[in-house]
Write a protein that holds these residues in place. Sequence first.
Motif, PDB file in Angstrom:
ATOM      1  N   GLU A  28     -10.571 -15.778 -12.747  1.00  0.00           N
ATOM      2  CA  GLU A  28     -10.174 -15.853 -11.339  1.00  0.00           C
ATOM      3  C   GLU A  28     -10.559 -17.200 -10.732  1.00  0.00           C
ATOM      4  OE1 GLU A  28     -10.898 -12.453  -8.652  1.00  0.00           O
ATOM      5  OE2 GLU A  28     -11.725 -11.485 -10.436  1.00  0.00           O
ATOM      6  N   VAL A  38      -5.139 -14.273  -8.834  1.00  0.00           N
ATOM      7  CA  VAL A  38      -5.501 -13.049  -8.114  1.00  0.00           C
ATOM      8  C   VAL A  38      -4.251 -12.273  -7.716  1.00  0.00           C
ATOM      9  CG1 VAL A  38      -6.560 -12.135  -6.023  1.00  0.00           C
ATOM     10  CG2 VAL A  38      -7.695 -13.962  -7.296  1.00  0.00           C
ATOM     11  N   SER A  55      -3.999  -8.609  -9.434  1.00  0.00           N
ATOM     12  CA  SER A  55      -4.576  -7.588  -8.574  1.00  0.00           C
ATOM     13  C   SER A  55      -3.513  -6.546  -8.232  1.00  0.00           C
ATOM     14  CB  SER A  55      -5.151  -8.211  -7.299  1.00  0.00           C
ATOM     15  OG  SER A  55      -4.142  -8.884  -6.575  1.00  0.00           O
ATOM     16  N   THR A  60      -1.238  -3.640 -13.303  1.00  0.00           N
ATOM     17  CA  THR A  60      -2.272  -4.161 -12.410  1.00  0.00           C
ATOM     18  C   THR A  60      -3.261  -3.082 -11.967  1.00  0.00           C
ATOM     19  OG1 THR A  60      -0.832  -3.857 -10.472  1.00  0.00           O
ATOM     20  CG2 THR A  60      -0.792  -6.012 -11.566  1.00  0.00           C
ATOM     21  N   ALA A  97      -6.743  -4.845 -12.196  1.00  0.00           N
ATOM     22  CA  ALA A  97      -7.483  -4.996 -10.942  1.00  0.00           C
ATOM     23  C   ALA A  97      -8.869  -4.398 -11.025  1.00  0.00           C
ATOM     24  CB  ALA A  97      -6.706  -4.339  -9.798  1.00  0.00           C
ATOM     25  N   PRO A 124      -3.739  -7.323  -1.585  1.00  0.00           N
ATOM     26  CA  PRO A 124      -4.239  -7.095  -2.949  1.00  0.00           C
ATOM     27  C   PRO A 124      -5.506  -6.243  -2.960  1.00  0.00           C
ATOM     28  CG  PRO A 124      -3.723  -9.412  -2.596  1.00  0.00           C
ATOM     29  CD  PRO A 124      -3.690  -8.762  -1.251  1.00  0.00           C
ATOM     30  N   LEU A 154      -8.647  -5.040  -5.462  1.00  0.00           N
ATOM     31  CA  LEU A 154      -9.298  -5.418  -6.712  1.00  0.00           C
ATOM     32  C   LEU A 154     -10.769  -5.031  -6.661  1.00  0.00           C
ATOM     33  CD1 LEU A 154      -9.823  -9.311  -6.710  1.00  0.00           C
ATOM     34  CD2 LEU A 154      -9.278  -8.006  -4.685  1.00  0.00           C
TER      35      LEU A 154
END
Length: 219
Positions: free
Chosen positions: A35, A43, A47, A61, A65, A123, A125
């Motif tokens: 990242e 990202v 994510s 993802t 994530a 996003p 994560l």
Amino acid sequence: MGGIIPLADASRRPRRFPAVTAAIVLVNGLAFLMELAGGGAFVMRWSEIPATIVAGHRWVTILTAMFMHAGWIHIIGNMVYLWAFGPGIEDAMGSLGYLALYLLSGLAASLAQIALMPHSTIPNLGASGAIAGVMGAFLVTYPHHRIRALLLFGWWTRTTFVPAALLIGLWFLIQMFNQVGAVADVETGAGVAYMAHIGGFIFGLVSGRVFEGFRRIEK
């Protein structure tokens, strides 16, 4: 400001080195370094975005994530919690059961957050949901164990021992309280994904005993 940081299970030591827990920490660390190198583009690519998942795209993802984090404090905090509770559960379930619990708790956490905010383009994560599942399983497996923890009150710190049921129970109540307080953020998708924590925890709590059967299969 104050807080409590769990460090380790003080009531028993695992019978073997927690290899799966160590591997999960390593993968999270490597993902975080990727990242840092890849920046925002990395990202956004890996994510989880609820609206995209609901539309039927980039389902991978949901997995990727789980191993990404928003910053140094995020990843360090998560890995400290995982190392405090993970080894005992890995010992109880064996490597296969523990890994299955971890990944499926992360999946349950993601689905809970997506169900709450299906149209969000923010996003998502972090490993928090999967680790919450480990904590839920720890609560039903070792409720009477004592957790060595670090108490923080401003500059004052002290190491103490806290019953697992009390520490984890308070943690869950805080997640519930914060989720209720974050209702106003549902429209924007801003803030911490408390529903993911709740979803992962409940999954681990109700299914933890099931995954302990994998330890017998491994023998």
